[in-house]
Every structure is written in C-alpha cells, then in structure tokens.
Motif scaffolding. Structure first.
Motif, PDB file in Angstrom:
ATOM      1  N   ASN A 168       0.818  -1.207   0.000  1.00  0.00           N
ATOM      2  CA  ASN A 168       0.000   0.000   0.000  1.00  0.00           C
ATOM      3  C   ASN A 168       0.850   1.254   0.000  1.00  0.00           C
ATOM      4  OD1 ASN A 168      -2.688  -1.119   0.200  1.00  0.00           O
ATOM      5  ND2 ASN A 168      -1.971  -1.956   2.127  1.00  0.00           N
ATOM      6  N   SER A 169       0.516   2.183  -0.912  1.00  0.00           N
ATOM      7  CA  SER A 169       1.252   3.440  -0.980  1.00  0.00           C
ATOM      8  C   SER A 169       0.449   4.626  -0.466  1.00  0.00           C
ATOM      9  CB  SER A 169       1.694   3.723  -2.428  1.00  0.00           C
ATOM     10  OG  SER A 169       0.571   3.913  -3.267  1.00  0.00           O
ATOM     11  N   HIS A 170      -0.842   4.487  -0.318  1.00  0.00           N
ATOM     12  CA  HIS A 170      -1.685   5.607   0.084  1.00  0.00           C
ATOM     13  C   HIS A 170      -1.684   5.756   1.604  1.00  0.00           C
ATOM     14  CE1 HIS A 170      -5.141   8.239   0.502  1.00  0.00           C
ATOM     15  NE2 HIS A 170      -4.896   8.576  -0.752  1.00  0.00           N
ATOM     16  N   PRO A 171      -1.430   6.963   2.113  1.00  0.00           N
ATOM     17  CA  PRO A 171      -1.309   7.145   3.571  1.00  0.00           C
ATOM     18  C   PRO A 171      -2.553   6.736   4.363  1.00  0.00           C
ATOM     19  CG  PRO A 171      -1.338   9.270   2.428  1.00  0.00           C
ATOM     20  CD  PRO A 171      -1.250   8.216   1.381  1.00  0.00           C
ATOM     21  N   ASP A 172      -3.726   6.831   3.752  1.00  0.00           N
ATOM     22  CA  ASP A 172      -4.946   6.436   4.462  1.00  0.00           C
ATOM     23  C   ASP A 172      -5.030   4.936   4.695  1.00  0.00           C
ATOM     24  OD1 ASP A 172      -5.678   9.070   4.523  1.00  0.00           O
ATOM     25  OD2 ASP A 172      -7.038   8.923   2.801  1.00  0.00           O
ATOM     26  N   ARG A 173      -4.247   4.165   3.952  1.00  0.00           N
ATOM     27  CA  ARG A 173      -4.274   2.706   4.109  1.00  0.00           C
ATOM     28  C   ARG A 173      -3.041   2.184   4.838  1.00  0.00           C
ATOM     29  NH1 ARG A 173      -4.942   2.310  -1.676  1.00  0.00           N
ATOM     30  NH2 ARG A 173      -3.196   0.919  -1.532  1.00  0.00           N
ATOM     31  N   ILE A 174      -2.248   3.091   5.371  1.00  0.00           N
ATOM     32  CA  ILE A 174      -1.041   2.699   6.104  1.00  0.00           C
ATOM     33  C   ILE A 174      -1.189   3.140   7.543  1.00  0.00           C
ATOM     34  CG2 ILE A 174       1.457   3.010   6.307  1.00  0.00           C
ATOM     35  CD1 ILE A 174       1.461   3.704   3.282  1.00  0.00           C
ATOM     36  N   GLY A 175      -0.961   2.230   8.458  1.00  0.00           N
ATOM     37  CA  GLY A 175      -1.011   2.582   9.870  1.00  0.00           C
ATOM     38  C   GLY A 175       0.371   2.507  10.477  1.00  0.00           C
ATOM     39  N   ARG A 176       0.657   3.418  11.379  1.00  0.00           N
ATOM     40  CA  ARG A 176       1.921   3.344  12.115  1.00  0.00           C
ATOM     41  C   ARG A 176       1.609   2.644  13.420  1.00  0.00           C
ATOM     42  NH1 ARG A 176       4.760   8.714  13.441  1.00  0.00           N
ATOM     43  NH2 ARG A 176       3.756   8.522  15.438  1.00  0.00           N
ATOM     44  N   ALA A 177       2.084   1.425  13.528  1.00  0.00           N
ATOM     45  CA  ALA A 177       1.753   0.613  14.687  1.00  0.00           C
ATOM     46  C   ALA A 177       2.434   1.116  15.949  1.00  0.00           C
ATOM     47  CB  ALA A 177       2.125  -0.848  14.433  1.00  0.00           C
TER      48      ALA A 177
END
Length: 195
Positions: free
Chosen positions: A135-144
């Motif tokens: 995933n490249s889109h920030p809305d689909r990336i979470g910082r755990a």
C-alpha cells in the motif's frame, strides 16, 4: 530462503528516490531494463521466482537521509539531516511511501516552498497499483508503534526513531486501477475487492 531487505533512503537520479523496492535491482541480470520512466517497473522484480514472497522484513534506514541531489552519484552533506530513524515493515511499499512523505516534507521545509522530488518516485505507487505489492496511500497505512531508542555509545546521544509500519486491517486489498476511466479521481483511484 528468507530475506531481510535493508536500504538507506536518499534521492536518486533515475528513480527519484533510492528505496527498498529499488534495492532488489541487484537480483536481475539486466538492471537497465527497469530504468525507464523513473524506474516505474521495479515492482516486476519482486514478482520473479527467486524473490517473490521471500522478504520477511524491510528496514528503511533514515538515519541521515539525503533529501536533495542533482545528477548521478550526487552527495552533499548540506542536503542531509539527522532524522535518526528506521522504518520497519513487512510491506516495502508502505515503508517506502512513508519515507517518501518524510523526504518530501523535509524538502518543502528546507526550500520554503513545494519542491517535488524529481523525477517523481513513480515506482512506489506502481508497486501498489500495478504489481499489488503493498500500500502506498497514507490512508491505508497505519503506524503501529514509534519507539525512541537511546544510543549511549554514540557521541551526540541522539535517540533513534523506530517506526513499524503496517497495512491498516480495515482497508480491502487493491485489485487494480481503473485504467479505462479517464475521469477517475486521479492516480490514486482504485477498484477495491469486496470484503
């Protein structure tokens, strides 16, 4: 065979950014084939049988990233800064996209204006849209998690930022872009799988 992919983030003459995705160019016998259109086809390397599904961890080294360069093999200490970070992820696309956003923010701050990475790092979004590697889109990336680790043996005692990046579980997997619809809302328009 299991692999751990480690790469420092920096600007790059051909691909815009030297990234985790670009790091595997060493696994092909004709790397120049992947240099066209700002190295957009780098994701294809990750689908080759000797690489596919073998990477267990990606570590994007952001200790002192190079955020601006001109020409091949360019380096100028003026265009580095002590970010002191490591971005860890099982998703190389998410890690690279996160690193690219950090580099872009630094460029904008340093130059006092919007100064896009040149050439644009097309290979990151292509790895998401065309090759479905992550995933490249920030809305689909979470910082755990973000940890600060102190290094007493280092003279300046700057803590290291460790960021673990993961795909957000509430987003469906990307299938493919809507290539036939010219009215789609930009390059991030997606068709998504049903849950």
């Amino acid at each position: 065979t299991a692999m751990i992919n480690v790469r420092p983030m920096r600007t790059h003459h051909w691909s815009g950014l030297g990234t985790l995705l670009k790091n595997y160019i060493m696994f092909v016998s004709q790397p120049w084939i992947y240099h066209g259109n700002a190295c957009e086809k780098l994701g294809a390397i990750w689908q080759k049988s000797h690489v596919k599904n073998k990477t267990r961890l990606n570590i994007l080294v952001m200790m002192t990233p190079l955020f601006h360069g001109v020409g091949p093999h360019h380096f100028n200490k003026e265009y580095t800064w002590p970010y002191s970070g490591l971005i860890l992820s099982t998703d190389p696309v998410a890690a690279d996209a996160t690193g690219a956003r950090i580099i872009q923010a630094k460029r904008n701050q340093y130059f006092g204006e919007d100064k896009p990475i040149s050439p644009p790092p097309r290979h990151i979004e292509a790895a998401d849209i065309k090759y479905a590697l992550g995933n490249s889109h920030p809305d689909r990336i979470g910082r755990a998690e973000e940890l600060h680790v102190h290094r007493p043996h280092i003279r300046d005692h700057t803590p290291v930022r460790l960021q673990y990046i993961a795909q957000r579980p509430d987003f469906p997997r990307v299938i493919r872009p809507d290539l036939e619809n010219p009215n789609a809302n930009g390059p991030l328009h997606r068709q998504q799988a049903q849950r």
